[in-house]
Structures are given as structure tokens and as C-alpha cells.
Design a protein around this motif. Sequence first.
Motif, mmCIF file in Angstrom:
data_model
loop_
_atom_site.group_PDB
_atom_site.id
_atom_site.type_symbol
_atom_site.label_atom_id
_atom_site.label_comp_id
_atom_site.label_asym_id
_atom_site.label_seq_id
_atom_site.Cartn_x
_atom_site.Cartn_y
_atom_site.Cartn_z
ATOM 1 N N THR A 13 -6.209 4.027 -9.664
ATOM 2 C CA THR A 13 -7.521 4.180 -9.041
ATOM 3 C C THR A 13 -7.748 3.240 -7.873
ATOM 4 O O THR A 13 -8.296 3.655 -6.857
ATOM 5 C CB THR A 13 -8.640 3.961 -10.086
ATOM 6 N N VAL A 14 -7.354 1.983 -7.978
ATOM 7 C CA VAL A 14 -7.725 0.991 -6.968
ATOM 8 C C VAL A 14 -6.513 0.386 -6.281
ATOM 9 O O VAL A 14 -6.427 0.373 -5.054
ATOM 10 C CB VAL A 14 -8.573 -0.129 -7.604
ATOM 11 N N LEU A 15 -5.588 -0.142 -7.044
ATOM 12 C CA LEU A 15 -4.532 -0.985 -6.478
ATOM 13 C C LEU A 15 -3.602 -0.243 -5.540
ATOM 14 O O LEU A 15 -3.074 -0.828 -4.603
ATOM 15 C CB LEU A 15 -3.729 -1.638 -7.600
ATOM 16 N N VAL A 16 -3.400 1.038 -5.763
ATOM 17 C CA VAL A 16 -2.492 1.787 -4.910
ATOM 18 C C VAL A 16 -3.051 1.933 -3.497
ATOM 19 O O VAL A 16 -2.311 2.193 -2.548
ATOM 20 C CB VAL A 16 -2.164 3.156 -5.547
ATOM 21 N N HIS A 17 -4.336 1.698 -3.311
ATOM 22 C CA HIS A 17 -4.965 1.828 -2.007
ATOM 23 C C HIS A 17 -5.097 0.499 -1.270
ATOM 24 O O HIS A 17 -5.556 0.483 -0.132
ATOM 25 C CB HIS A 17 -6.351 2.463 -2.152
ATOM 26 N N VAL A 18 -4.725 -0.604 -1.889
ATOM 27 C CA VAL A 18 -4.826 -1.919 -1.261
ATOM 28 C C VAL A 18 -3.581 -2.139 -0.408
ATOM 29 O O VAL A 18 -2.458 -2.044 -0.911
ATOM 30 C CB VAL A 18 -4.960 -3.029 -2.325
ATOM 31 N N PRO A 19 -3.747 -2.434 0.900
ATOM 32 C CA PRO A 19 -2.576 -2.554 1.772
ATOM 33 C C PRO A 19 -1.575 -3.621 1.344
ATOM 34 O O PRO A 19 -0.367 -3.410 1.444
ATOM 35 C CB PRO A 19 -3.181 -2.900 3.140
ATOM 36 N N LEU A 20 -2.061 -4.769 0.856
ATOM 37 C CA LEU A 20 -1.137 -5.821 0.432
ATOM 38 C C LEU A 20 -0.288 -5.356 -0.746
ATOM 39 O O LEU A 20 0.930 -5.587 -0.778
ATOM 40 C CB LEU A 20 -1.918 -7.080 0.054
ATOM 41 N N VAL A 21 -0.894 -4.678 -1.697
ATOM 42 C CA VAL A 21 -0.146 -4.173 -2.856
ATOM 43 C C VAL A 21 0.829 -3.089 -2.411
ATOM 44 O O VAL A 21 1.955 -3.016 -2.907
ATOM 45 C CB VAL A 21 -1.118 -3.653 -3.938
ATOM 46 N N GLN A 22 0.428 -2.256 -1.460
ATOM 47 C CA GLN A 22 1.330 -1.229 -0.941
ATOM 48 C C GLN A 22 2.557 -1.869 -0.297
ATOM 49 O O GLN A 22 3.679 -1.405 -0.493
ATOM 50 C CB GLN A 22 0.622 -0.375 0.103
ATOM 51 N N ALA B 11 4.788 -3.414 -3.094
ATOM 52 C CA ALA B 11 5.450 -2.403 -3.912
ATOM 53 C C ALA B 11 6.389 -1.518 -3.104
ATOM 54 O O ALA B 11 7.103 -0.696 -3.668
ATOM 55 C CB ALA B 11 4.403 -1.543 -4.614
ATOM 56 N N GLY B 12 6.381 -1.655 -1.784
ATOM 57 C CA GLY B 12 7.265 -0.847 -0.961
ATOM 58 C C GLY B 12 6.766 0.569 -0.750
ATOM 59 O O GLY B 12 7.559 1.470 -0.497
ATOM 60 N N LEU B 13 5.463 0.789 -0.861
ATOM 61 C CA LEU B 13 4.909 2.125 -0.687
ATOM 62 C C LEU B 13 4.592 2.433 0.770
ATOM 63 O O LEU B 13 4.466 3.579 1.140
ATOM 64 C CB LEU B 13 3.619 2.271 -1.515
ATOM 65 N N ARG B 14 4.458 1.418 1.587
ATOM 66 C CA ARG B 14 4.107 1.603 2.991
ATOM 67 C C ARG B 14 5.385 1.482 3.823
ATOM 68 O O ARG B 14 6.099 0.491 3.736
ATOM 69 C CB ARG B 14 3.108 0.538 3.410
ATOM 70 N N PRO B 15 5.664 2.509 4.639
ATOM 71 C CA PRO B 15 6.853 2.382 5.494
ATOM 72 C C PRO B 15 6.634 1.318 6.551
ATOM 73 O O PRO B 15 5.535 1.152 7.059
ATOM 74 C CB PRO B 15 6.989 3.774 6.114
ATOM 75 N N LYS B 16 7.684 0.614 6.858
ATOM 76 C CA LYS B 16 7.587 -0.456 7.851
ATOM 77 C C LYS B 16 7.493 0.154 9.246
ATOM 78 O O LYS B 16 8.155 1.141 9.554
ATOM 79 C CB LYS B 16 8.793 -1.380 7.769
ATOM 80 N N LYS B 17 6.670 -0.468 10.075
ATOM 81 C CA LYS B 17 6.520 -0.010 11.444
ATOM 82 C C LYS B 17 7.730 -0.464 12.242
ATOM 83 O O LYS B 17 8.195 -1.592 12.084
ATOM 84 C CB LYS B 17 5.247 -0.596 12.055
ATOM 85 N N PRO B 18 8.234 0.413 13.108
ATOM 86 C CA PRO B 18 9.366 -0.025 13.930
ATOM 87 C C PRO B 18 8.910 -1.090 14.920
ATOM 88 O O PRO B 18 7.846 -0.980 15.522
ATOM 89 C CB PRO B 18 9.808 1.252 14.645
ATOM 90 N N SER B 19 9.697 -2.111 15.061
ATOM 91 C CA SER B 19 9.323 -3.203 15.960
ATOM 92 C C SER B 19 9.831 -2.903 17.365
ATOM 93 O O SER B 19 10.915 -2.359 17.546
ATOM 94 C CB SER B 19 9.883 -4.527 15.454
#
Length: 87
Positions: free
Chosen positions: A40-49, A52-60
Motif C-alpha cells: 500500500t505505501v512503501l512501494v510508492h516511496v522513491p527511497l524504498v524503490q 529495492a531496485g524497483l526504479r531503473p537508473k537514469k542514464p548519466s
Amino acid sequence: MSSLAVAASEFAVVFLIRPVLAVAFVFTLILLSWYVAWRTVLVHVPLVQEIAGLRPKKPSKPKPANRGRVARFYQSQAEAAQRNNKS
């Protein structure tokens, strides 16, 4: 003999089975509450994402070679040295 068996079974229930069931119940509650909080909550927090490796890294973007005053200074020094060496 039967009273000894009853006493042993009561001992097993009180000192073995009930504590194991209590620990399992508490552990189940903790896991269930963590799962609900995650969904419900934690999956939407950017730091937790990010953790946990849920957010793809932006190309530098590559940094430019002469991006600052110091780099330009040393580049001009190197060009001046090359001109002096050629002549």
C-alpha cells in the motif's frame, strides 16, 4: 503411569507447543503487516524503490572535457606548451 503421561503432555503443551505457536503467531502478524505496508505505501516511496531496485537508473550524461575555468586554464597552458615546442 497414566498420570505421568498426562503430566508430560501438559508439560509439553505449556512449555513447548504454546510458546512455539505464540512466536509463530507474532511472526505471522509481523510478516502480514509488512506485506500490507509494502503493497500500500512503501512501494510508492522513491527511497524504498531505489533500495529495492524497483526504479531503473537514469542514464548519466558524459561530462564535457572543458567544463570549468580550471580545465580551460590547464588546456590553454597545454596548448601554449605545444606551440612553444613546435617553434
